[in-house]
Scaffold this motif. Structure first.
Motif, PDB file in Angstrom:
ATOM      1  N   ALA A  38       0.822  -1.206   0.000  1.00  0.00           N
ATOM      2  CA  ALA A  38       0.000   0.000   0.000  1.00  0.00           C
ATOM      3  C   ALA A  38       0.857   1.257   0.000  1.00  0.00           C
ATOM      4  O   ALA A  38       0.561   2.241  -0.695  1.00  0.00           O
ATOM      5  CB  ALA A  38      -0.926  -0.010   1.217  1.00  0.00           C
ATOM      6  N   ARG A  39       1.933   1.234   0.765  1.00  0.00           N
ATOM      7  CA  ARG A  39       2.814   2.398   0.864  1.00  0.00           C
ATOM      8  C   ARG A  39       3.408   2.750  -0.500  1.00  0.00           C
ATOM      9  O   ARG A  39       3.448   3.919  -0.898  1.00  0.00           O
ATOM     10  CB  ARG A  39       3.902   2.099   1.891  1.00  0.00           C
ATOM     11  CG  ARG A  39       4.707   3.300   2.355  1.00  0.00           C
ATOM     12  CD  ARG A  39       5.563   2.913   3.551  1.00  0.00           C
ATOM     13  NE  ARG A  39       4.779   2.780   4.761  1.00  0.00           N
ATOM     14  CZ  ARG A  39       5.014   1.886   5.731  1.00  0.00           C
ATOM     15  NH1 ARG A  39       6.011   1.023   5.599  1.00  0.00           N
ATOM     16  NH2 ARG A  39       4.263   1.850   6.808  1.00  0.00           N
ATOM     17  N   MET A  40       3.871   1.743  -1.238  1.00  0.00           N
ATOM     18  CA  MET A  40       4.437   2.003  -2.552  1.00  0.00           C
ATOM     19  C   MET A  40       3.361   2.453  -3.535  1.00  0.00           C
ATOM     20  O   MET A  40       3.593   3.345  -4.365  1.00  0.00           O
ATOM     21  CB  MET A  40       5.162   0.760  -3.078  1.00  0.00           C
ATOM     22  CG  MET A  40       5.746   0.923  -4.474  1.00  0.00           C
ATOM     23  SD  MET A  40       6.899   2.337  -4.632  1.00  0.00           S
ATOM     24  CE  MET A  40       8.347   1.652  -3.806  1.00  0.00           C
ATOM     25  N   LEU A  41       2.173   1.868  -3.460  1.00  0.00           N
ATOM     26  CA  LEU A  41       1.091   2.303  -4.334  1.00  0.00           C
ATOM     27  C   LEU A  41       0.768   3.776  -4.136  1.00  0.00           C
ATOM     28  O   LEU A  41       0.546   4.514  -5.101  1.00  0.00           O
ATOM     29  CB  LEU A  41      -0.159   1.453  -4.093  1.00  0.00           C
ATOM     30  CG  LEU A  41      -0.150   0.068  -4.752  1.00  0.00           C
ATOM     31  CD1 LEU A  41      -1.238  -0.814  -4.172  1.00  0.00           C
ATOM     32  CD2 LEU A  41      -0.319   0.189  -6.258  1.00  0.00           C
ATOM     33  N   LEU A  42       0.754   4.221  -2.891  1.00  0.00           N
ATOM     34  CA  LEU A  42       0.512   5.635  -2.616  1.00  0.00           C
ATOM     35  C   LEU A  42       1.591   6.505  -3.242  1.00  0.00           C
ATOM     36  O   LEU A  42       1.310   7.574  -3.801  1.00  0.00           O
ATOM     37  CB  LEU A  42       0.454   5.887  -1.112  1.00  0.00           C
ATOM     38  CG  LEU A  42      -0.741   5.319  -0.350  1.00  0.00           C
ATOM     39  CD1 LEU A  42      -0.610   5.622   1.139  1.00  0.00           C
ATOM     40  CD2 LEU A  42      -2.055   5.883  -0.880  1.00  0.00           C
ATOM     41  N   LEU A 284      10.684   0.342   4.133  1.00  0.00           N
ATOM     42  CA  LEU A 284      10.089  -0.666   3.270  1.00  0.00           C
ATOM     43  C   LEU A 284       8.880  -0.104   2.541  1.00  0.00           C
ATOM     44  O   LEU A 284       8.039   0.545   3.137  1.00  0.00           O
ATOM     45  CB  LEU A 284       9.699  -1.899   4.079  1.00  0.00           C
ATOM     46  CG  LEU A 284      10.838  -2.877   4.392  1.00  0.00           C
ATOM     47  CD1 LEU A 284      11.902  -2.252   5.264  1.00  0.00           C
ATOM     48  CD2 LEU A 284      10.294  -4.126   5.051  1.00  0.00           C
ATOM     49  N   GLY A 285       8.818  -0.370   1.222  1.00  0.00           N
ATOM     50  CA  GLY A 285       7.714   0.125   0.420  1.00  0.00           C
ATOM     51  C   GLY A 285       7.789   1.613   0.170  1.00  0.00           C
ATOM     52  O   GLY A 285       6.770   2.255  -0.074  1.00  0.00           O
ATOM     53  N   THR A 286       8.988   2.176   0.190  1.00  0.00           N
ATOM     54  CA  THR A 286       9.132   3.619   0.009  1.00  0.00           C
ATOM     55  C   THR A 286       9.944   3.912  -1.241  1.00  0.00           C
ATOM     56  O   THR A 286      10.615   3.057  -1.797  1.00  0.00           O
ATOM     57  CB  THR A 286       9.814   4.265   1.223  1.00  0.00           C
ATOM     58  OG1 THR A 286      11.142   3.734   1.357  1.00  0.00           O
ATOM     59  CG2 THR A 286       9.043   3.998   2.489  1.00  0.00           C
ATOM     60  N   GLY A 287       9.885   5.161  -1.666  1.00  0.00           N
ATOM     61  CA  GLY A 287      10.627   5.588  -2.841  1.00  0.00           C
ATOM     62  C   GLY A 287       9.910   6.737  -3.517  1.00  0.00           C
ATOM     63  O   GLY A 287       8.698   6.930  -3.344  1.00  0.00           O
ATOM     64  N   ASP A 288      10.635   7.504  -4.293  1.00  0.00           N
ATOM     65  CA  ASP A 288      10.097   8.675  -4.978  1.00  0.00           C
ATOM     66  C   ASP A 288       9.579   8.274  -6.349  1.00  0.00           C
ATOM     67  O   ASP A 288      10.286   7.624  -7.124  1.00  0.00           O
ATOM     68  CB  ASP A 288      11.196   9.733  -5.102  1.00  0.00           C
ATOM     69  CG  ASP A 288      10.675  11.009  -5.724  1.00  0.00           C
ATOM     70  OD1 ASP A 288      10.755  11.136  -6.957  1.00  0.00           O
ATOM     71  OD2 ASP A 288      10.175  11.869  -4.980  1.00  0.00           O
ATOM     72  N   SER A 289       8.355   8.673  -6.668  1.00  0.00           N
ATOM     73  CA  SER A 289       7.751   8.265  -7.938  1.00  0.00           C
ATOM     74  C   SER A 289       8.518   8.802  -9.137  1.00  0.00           C
ATOM     75  O   SER A 289       8.596   8.137 -10.183  1.00  0.00           O
ATOM     76  CB  SER A 289       6.293   8.720  -7.999  1.00  0.00           C
ATOM     77  OG  SER A 289       6.199  10.131  -7.917  1.00  0.00           O
ATOM     78  N   ALA A 290       9.108  10.007  -9.004  1.00  0.00           N
ATOM     79  CA  ALA A 290       9.870  10.577 -10.122  1.00  0.00           C
ATOM     80  C   ALA A 290      11.118   9.742 -10.406  1.00  0.00           C
ATOM     81  O   ALA A 290      11.502   9.548 -11.564  1.00  0.00           O
ATOM     82  CB  ALA A 290      10.244  12.020  -9.814  1.00  0.00           C
ATOM     83  N   VAL A 291      11.754   9.244  -9.340  1.00  0.00           N
ATOM     84  CA  VAL A 291      12.932   8.389  -9.525  1.00  0.00           C
ATOM     85  C   VAL A 291      12.526   7.070 -10.162  1.00  0.00           C
ATOM     86  O   VAL A 291      13.216   6.546 -11.063  1.00  0.00           O
ATOM     87  CB  VAL A 291      13.645   8.151  -8.180  1.00  0.00           C
ATOM     88  CG1 VAL A 291      14.839   7.215  -8.364  1.00  0.00           C
ATOM     89  CG2 VAL A 291      14.102   9.473  -7.579  1.00  0.00           C
ATOM     90  N   ILE A 292      11.416   6.508  -9.717  1.00  0.00           N
ATOM     91  CA  ILE A 292      10.931   5.252 -10.306  1.00  0.00           C
ATOM     92  C   ILE A 292      10.663   5.437 -11.792  1.00  0.00           C
ATOM     93  O   ILE A 292      11.006   4.587 -12.624  1.00  0.00           O
ATOM     94  CB  ILE A 292       9.675   4.765  -9.571  1.00  0.00           C
ATOM     95  CG1 ILE A 292      10.035   4.336  -8.147  1.00  0.00           C
ATOM     96  CG2 ILE A 292       9.007   3.604 -10.314  1.00  0.00           C
ATOM     97  CD1 ILE A 292       8.844   4.026  -7.263  1.00  0.00           C
TER      98      ILE A 292
END
Length: 337
Positions: A38-42, A284-292
Motif C-alpha cells: 500500500a505504501r508504494m502504491l501511494l 520498506l515500500g518507500t521511494g520517490d515516484s519521479a525516480v521510479i
C-alpha cells in the motif's frame, strides 16, 4: 472508492530502535506485506483501501498509523492480541527483541472480514491478496474463495503469496501471481532454481489458473509468463541498503500499472523499477515516484522462446522499450482470426 483494495488480514505494529548520534532513535510504524504494498502504491499516485483485522490495543494504534499515511482502512475490530515486533538496528543489523504473530481470526471475525473485502474489492475493481503475519492467522482456503468470488464479481485479482495460500488462490483463479524462485523451490513447485525448472513451474501455475505469473530471482532478471509467452525483465542494478520489501514494491508497481489500464506485461516495467529503488532504502515500500519513472528507462525487457527441454533459449528480441511492450502484447493476425 479507492483505485485498489488490499486484503491484509493481520497488519503488524513495528517498533525499530536506531542510533541518532549517541542517543537511541525509536520509530513506530505499521508494517507487513500488505502495508508495504500500500505504501508504494501511494507513492505511485494510486489510492488504496486496506481490508484488515484490527486486534486490541495494537489494532487501534495501527488504524491511526495507516490513516495518517493516507491509506483508507476498512477494518474489522476485535479484542485480543495483535501482530507486533520490536527490532534493534543500532548495530547495523536487525536484532529481534520481541515478536508476536497475534491471535488467529475466529469464524465470525473472518466472515465479517471476508464480506468487507468483497465489498471494497468489487468497488475498486482491482484487489491484491497479501499474506497474514502468521501461518495460523486464517485458513489458506480463504484465498481460493476470495479470488473466485472477486473475479466472479468482475474484479481483477493480484496475489503475492507462497505455499498453501498460493496454491489455494491459484485454484480460485487470479489475474497475476507474483512469487520468488526461492518460494517455488521451497514449496516443491519447481525442482530447483534453474531456468528450465522455473519455466516448467510457471507453465504449470498458468495452467492451474494464474493468467500471468511473475517470478522474482534476487539479483537475476525477473521472468513473466502470460498468454503471449515469456519475458525476461532486467531491473537496474542498485547499491543495496536493505532487500526487505523489494518484492512487495515490485508487486505494487505492477498493480499501479494495472490501475492505469496497463496489462501485466506492460506494468512489469514499473514493478521492476519500484523494486530496484526499494533496495536502496531502509524504509520498506518507500521511494520517490519521479525516480521510479526515471528508472523505468533502465529496465530491459526481452521476449524469450519457450523450450521445455532446454530451458530459456537465446532471446528472440533485444531490448524493448516500455512503449514497445504494448506491441508485444498485441495478438498477431493468426490470433485475431
Amino acid at each position: 472508492m479507492s483505485d485498489v483494495t488490499i486484503f491484509a488480514p493481520s497488519p503488524t505494529l513495528t517498533v525499530t530502535v536506531e542510533e541518532h548520534g549517541d542517543e537511541p532513535d525509536i520509530h513506530v510504524h505499521a508494517g507487513g506485506q500488505g502495508v508495504w504494498q500500500a505504501r508504494m502504491l501511494l507513492r505511485l499516485g494510486v489510492s488504496v483501501t486496506m481490508s484488515c483485522a484490527l486486534t486490541g490495543e495494537i489494532g487501534r494504534m495501527l488504524r491511526h498509523l495507516l490513516e495518517d499515511e493516507g491509506i483508507s482502512v476498512a477494518g474489522v475490530e476485535r479484542p485480543g492480541k495483535g501482530s507486533a515486533y520490536v527490532h534493534d538496528r543500532r548495530g547495523g543489523e536487525r536484532r529481534p527483541i520481541a515478536e508476536t504473530e497475534g491471535e488467529p481470526l475466529g469464524r465470525h471475525d473472518l466472515d465479517e472480514l471476508y464480506g468487507v473485502t468483497l465489498r471494497e474489492g468489487l468497488a475498486s475493481g482491482l484487489a491484491v491478496l497479501s499474506g497474514p503475519a502468521g501461518e495460523e492467522a486464517l485458513p489458506p482456503d480463504t484465498y481460493r474463495r476470495l479470488a473466485a468470488d472477486l473475479r466472479e464479481g468482475g474484479a481483477k485479482v493480484v496475489v503475492d503469496l507462497a505455499g498453501e495460500r498460493l496454491e489455494a488462490a491459484v485454484a480460485g483463479g487470479v489475474d497475476v501471481l507474483k512469487v520468488s524462485d526461492e518460494e517455488l523451490s521451497r514449496d516443491g513447485l519447481a525442482e530447483d532454481d534453474s531456468p528450465a525448472a522455473l519455466l516448467a513451474a510457471m507453465r504449470e501455475l498458468h495452467r492451474r489458473g494464474a493468467d500471468a505469473v511473475i517470478v522474482s530471482r534476487a539479483t537475476d532478471p525477473l521472468l513473466l509468463l502470460d498468454a503471449h509467452g515469456f519475458l525476461e525483465v532486467g531491473p537496474p542494478r542498485m547499491e543495496v541498503a536493505d532487500t526487505r520489501g523489494a518484492g512487495d514494491s515490485l508487486t505494487a508497481g505492477v498493480v499501479a500499472g494495472m490501475a492505469r489500464g496497463e496489462s501485466p506485461r506492460e506494468a512489469i516495467v514499473t514493478g521492476a523499477a519500484a523494486g530496484a529503488l526499494n533496495v536502496t532504502r531502509h524504509g520498506l515500500g518507500t521511494g520517490d515516484s519521479a525516480v521510479i519513472e526515471k528508472l523505468r528507462d533502465a529496465v530491459t525487457v526481452r521476449e524469450i522462446s519457450d523450450d521445455s527441454e532446454a530451458g530459456i533459449d537465446q532471446p528472440v528480441t533485444g531490448h524493448v522499450s516500455p512503449d514497445g511492450l504494448a506491441a508485444l502484447a498485441e495478438p498477431d493476425e493468426e490470433d485475431r482470426a
